[in-house]
Design an enzyme around this catalytic site. Sequence first.
Site, PDB file in Angstrom:
ATOM      1  N   CYS A 115       0.841  -1.196   0.000  1.00 23.50           N
ATOM      2  CA  CYS A 115       0.000   0.000   0.000  1.00 23.50           C
ATOM      3  C   CYS A 115       0.881   1.253   0.000  1.00 23.50           C
ATOM      4  O   CYS A 115       0.659   2.186  -0.784  1.00 23.50           O
ATOM      5  CB  CYS A 115      -0.923  -0.012   1.228  1.00 23.50           C
ATOM      6  N   CYS A 116       1.916   1.267   0.860  1.00 22.33           N
ATOM      7  CA  CYS A 116       2.836   2.415   0.907  1.00 22.33           C
ATOM      8  C   CYS A 116       3.592   2.557  -0.412  1.00 22.33           C
ATOM      9  O   CYS A 116       3.852   3.667  -0.867  1.00 22.33           O
ATOM     10  CB  CYS A 116       3.831   2.273   2.060  1.00 22.33           C
ATOM     11  N   CYS A 198      -1.277   8.889   7.065  1.00 19.54           N
ATOM     12  CA  CYS A 198      -2.595   8.470   6.589  1.00 19.54           C
ATOM     13  C   CYS A 198      -3.531   8.214   7.775  1.00 19.54           C
ATOM     14  O   CYS A 198      -3.101   7.673   8.796  1.00 19.54           O
ATOM     15  CB  CYS A 198      -2.472   7.190   5.775  1.00 19.54           C
ATOM     16  N   CYS A 201      -3.759   4.761   9.486  1.00 18.57           N
ATOM     17  CA  CYS A 201      -2.487   4.251  10.017  1.00 18.57           C
ATOM     18  C   CYS A 201      -1.869   5.180  11.049  1.00 18.57           C
ATOM     19  O   CYS A 201      -0.699   5.041  11.409  1.00 18.57           O
ATOM     20  CB  CYS A 201      -1.498   4.030   8.875  1.00 18.57           C
ATOM     21  N   CYS A 226       7.829   3.916   5.964  1.00 21.32           N
ATOM     22  CA  CYS A 226       7.009   3.561   4.815  1.00 21.32           C
ATOM     23  C   CYS A 226       7.849   3.302   3.583  1.00 21.32           C
ATOM     24  O   CYS A 226       7.343   2.944   2.543  1.00 21.32           O
ATOM     25  CB  CYS A 226       6.013   4.672   4.515  1.00 21.32           C
TER      26      CYS A 226
HETATM   27  S1  SF4 Z   1       0.374   4.733   5.664  1.00 20.32           S
HETATM   28 FE1  SF4 Z   1      -1.290   3.170   5.575  1.00 20.32          FE
HETATM   29  S2  SF4 Z   1      -2.864   3.960   4.169  1.00 20.32           S
HETATM   30 FE2  SF4 Z   1      -0.989   5.208   3.924  1.00 20.32          FE
HETATM   31  S3  SF4 Z   1       0.030   4.318   2.212  1.00 20.32           S
HETATM   32 FE3  SF4 Z   1       0.914   3.332   4.009  1.00 20.32          FE
HETATM   33  S4  SF4 Z   1      -0.338   1.511   4.465  1.00 20.32           S
HETATM   34 FE4  SF4 Z   1      -1.438   2.770   2.943  1.00 20.32          FE
END
Ligand code: SF4
Length: 237
Positions: A115-116, A198, A201, A226
């Site tokens: 996701c990151c 985010c 998170c 991240c």
């Molecule tokens: S912080 Fe969470 S929502 Fe944002 S990109 Fe990373 S995993 Fe995805």
Amino acid sequence: MEIEKENQIISNLLAEQILERYISSNKGKIALATSFSIEDQVLTDLVLKIDPNIKIFTLDTGRLYSETHQLIDRTNEHFDIKVDIYYPNNFALEKFVKEKGSNSFYESLENRKQCCDIRKIEPLKRALKGIDIWIAGLRKEQSLTRTNLKIIDKDLLNENLKLYPLLNWTEDEVWEYIKKNNIPYNPLYNKGFSSIGCAPCTRAVTVAGDIRSGRWWWENPETKECGLHLPKGVSNG
Ligand code: SF4
């Protein structure tokens, strides 16, 4: 550039002097990456005093707090600028969410990194095209993963240099600068947040003294990056 030697030279300089050293000799090739943290707000103020046309960009992951979006507008207004906003690639994101679901980052480290990667790392690569040095607001005392950082260092992932002018600042020093210069900041700080990313998170700080304990709180402290600022020897996976 000899990194060790360069860090020795700049180790006793003020943040303003460090920025002046690199901005003046890298016009058009140096940029500030902001997440609208208090550190990045300080840096925005500092870099604009040196070069009002410097590139300032942010990554809108699509999962930011509404307060952060409001702060983007307030910041643009306050400094009379237009921050460049980079979004995730829609095809990659649509595929990922379709296959794994909207909140799969809670299920595994692999999903979280994926996701990151889609929401931050790939847009960052686009933002850094043609940029030799990127400036960021990391400080040593923020987390375990940041204690060995250098003020300027090679960014192995993006093949350029990263500059952390506030690396040795304390949180109190950052707040003092914000208040003294009347710089807008995210109201979530007033609700116990110390590091704002985010929405799904991030939560308010839970461990006294650990500024990033509210980020990815379900993971080990050693994995809490991240991929934007991975320390040497740590892979994004
Ligand atoms: S912080 Fe969470 S929502 Fe944002 S990109 Fe990373 S995993 Fe995805």
